[in-house]
Scaffold this motif. Structure first.
Motif, PDB file in Angstrom:
ATOM      1  N   UNK A 128       6.868  61.071 -21.923  1.00 28.50           N
ATOM      2  CA  UNK A 128       7.076  59.624 -21.896  1.00 28.50           C
ATOM      3  C   UNK A 128       7.449  59.125 -20.504  1.00 28.50           C
ATOM      4  N   UNK A 129       8.461  59.740 -19.875  1.00 26.29           N
ATOM      5  CA  UNK A 129       8.899  59.162 -18.595  1.00 26.29           C
ATOM      6  C   UNK A 129       7.918  59.456 -17.465  1.00 26.29           C
ATOM      7  N   UNK A 130       7.078  60.486 -17.593  1.00 24.93           N
ATOM      8  CA  UNK A 130       6.071  60.738 -16.556  1.00 24.93           C
ATOM      9  C   UNK A 130       4.690  60.221 -16.955  1.00 24.93           C
ATOM     10  N   UNK A 158      10.135  46.984 -22.811  1.00 21.47           N
ATOM     11  CA  UNK A 158       9.585  47.685 -21.657  1.00 21.47           C
ATOM     12  C   UNK A 158      10.417  48.843 -21.152  1.00 21.47           C
ATOM     13  N   UNK A 159      11.570  49.086 -21.771  1.00 25.80           N
ATOM     14  CA  UNK A 159      12.471  50.140 -21.276  1.00 25.80           C
ATOM     15  C   UNK A 159      12.177  51.513 -21.855  1.00 25.80           C
ATOM     16  N   UNK A 160      11.148  51.619 -22.708  1.00 24.13           N
ATOM     17  CA  UNK A 160      10.833  52.913 -23.319  1.00 24.13           C
ATOM     18  C   UNK A 160      10.398  53.945 -22.283  1.00 24.13           C
ATOM     19  N   UNK A 161       9.947  53.490 -21.114  1.00 23.79           N
ATOM     20  CA  UNK A 161       9.484  54.430 -20.095  1.00 23.79           C
ATOM     21  C   UNK A 161      10.536  54.719 -19.026  1.00 23.79           C
ATOM     22  N   UNK A 199       9.261  52.263 -30.169  1.00 25.11           N
ATOM     23  CA  UNK A 199       9.551  53.577 -29.619  1.00 25.11           C
ATOM     24  C   UNK A 199      11.045  53.819 -29.778  1.00 25.11           C
ATOM     25  N   UNK A 200      11.416  55.025 -30.193  1.00 26.77           N
ATOM     26  CA  UNK A 200      12.837  55.348 -30.316  1.00 26.77           C
ATOM     27  C   UNK A 200      13.530  55.354 -28.955  1.00 26.77           C
ATOM     28  N   UNK A 201      12.751  55.252 -27.866  1.00 26.52           N
ATOM     29  CA  UNK A 201      13.316  55.285 -26.517  1.00 26.52           C
ATOM     30  C   UNK A 201      13.518  53.896 -25.923  1.00 26.52           C
ATOM     31  N   UNK A 202      13.029  52.854 -26.582  1.00 27.77           N
ATOM     32  CA  UNK A 202      13.252  51.499 -26.094  1.00 27.77           C
ATOM     33  C   UNK A 202      14.750  51.200 -26.184  1.00 27.77           C
ATOM     34  N   UNK A 203      15.358  50.808 -25.074  1.00 24.48           N
ATOM     35  CA  UNK A 203      16.815  50.629 -25.029  1.00 24.48           C
ATOM     36  C   UNK A 203      17.209  49.416 -25.876  1.00 24.48           C
TER      37      UNK A 203
END
Length: 280
Positions: A128-130, A158-161, A199-203
């Motif tokens: 995800x982050x790359x 937009x913070x999921x990445x 996404x579970x990663x979206x802040x």
């Protein structure tokens, strides 16, 4: 429970997948009837009052806020949810044809719940982050029509990445950068029958809850193969229930088939949420 599954068009799904990839969250209005959602609320609150009475049954996610995992059989609308055409299409297009259903549970804040710290649900994987690839989804369904005083869910699109490897537990950004998230924060006011997919990663965070009405929200967790979050959960179904499931559910459900259901003892305890936060 609900026979009103609507068909979804390819254009709608393409648009929603694009929104998910851009914002990290997207919604579908009136995916289910209000009656279906009211029945879901009853299932959630029944499970809450049962689970809160046993050790490990409900995990604190801040003052007056709990998370409870349940088994599919404890939610009468489970099959309706995981076979809904929009849910299936979002999973297939975001996670691939071999997506895995790994979690069903609910979050419930009561009057007096505080602002949570900004957070994501898991550390971000390199994919995800790359590579900007989404490997897990959380579908949320509200049990009430959300109003301003009910501590609405707040998300920073937009913070999921965002990388996040320097954050506490790789999930909690430091307070000094909270203004970054607050500057783009959006509060969500879903109504009964709506579904959101993120996404579970979206802040995100829960906000202060002043209403005497609790705000339970169902959470369905789905992984791409290899994401690994099934290890945080332990879904069980009885053989009779498993045998009754449509093939499309059997193919994707990560669970144990058991003779008798054992109450879930929570494994996914998000330590940084237990104390709550300031609205700073």
């Amino acid at each position: 429970m609900d026979s009103q599954h609507q068909s979804v068009g390819a254009e709608e799904i393409q648009r929603d997948i694009e929104t998910l990839r851009t914002d990290g969250i997207v919604g579908k209005k009136s995916a289910f009837s209000r009656e279906w959602a009211e029945n879901m609320r009853e299932d959630m609150m029944t499970a809450f009052w049962t689970s809160i009475q046993r050790p490990g049954g409900a995990v604190g996610r801040g003052p007056r806020r709990w998370y409870v995992e349940i088994h599919p059989e404890e939610f009468s609308g489970f099959v309706d949810l995981v076979t809904h055409p929009w849910v299936v299409a979002m999973c297939e297009n975001a996670l691939g044809k071999d997506y895995q259903i790994v979690e069903i549970g609910f979050d419930v804040p009561f009057q007096g719940a505080k602002f949570q710290p900004w957070h994501r649900d898991f550390p971000s994987p390199r994919d995800t982050y790359e590579d900007r690839r989404i490997t897990s989804l959380a579908f949320n369904l509200t049990g009430v029509d959300v109003t301003e005083d009910m501590g609405p869910f707040e998300v920073a699109p937009g913070t999921q990445y965002d990388d996040g490897r320097e954050w506490k537990h790789e999930m909690f950004p430091p307070k000094e950068i909270w203004p970054t998230f607050q500057s783009r924060a959006v509060r969500k006011f879903p109504q009964l029958g709506d579904i959101s997919c993120r996404s579970a990663l979206t802040v995100h965070r829960g906000t202060a809850h002043a209403s005497p009405i609790s705000r339970p929200v169902m959470v369905l967790g789905v992984d791409a193969p290899g994401a690994g979050h099934a290890e945080l959960h332990d879904m069980m179904v009885t053989q009779a229930y498993f045998d009754s499931l449509p093939d499309i559910v059997k193919q994707h459900l990560v669970c144990r088939v058991v003779d008798e259901l054992v109450p879930v003892t929570q494994k996914h305890d998000i330590e940084g949420l237990v104390m709550g936060s300031d609205p700073a």
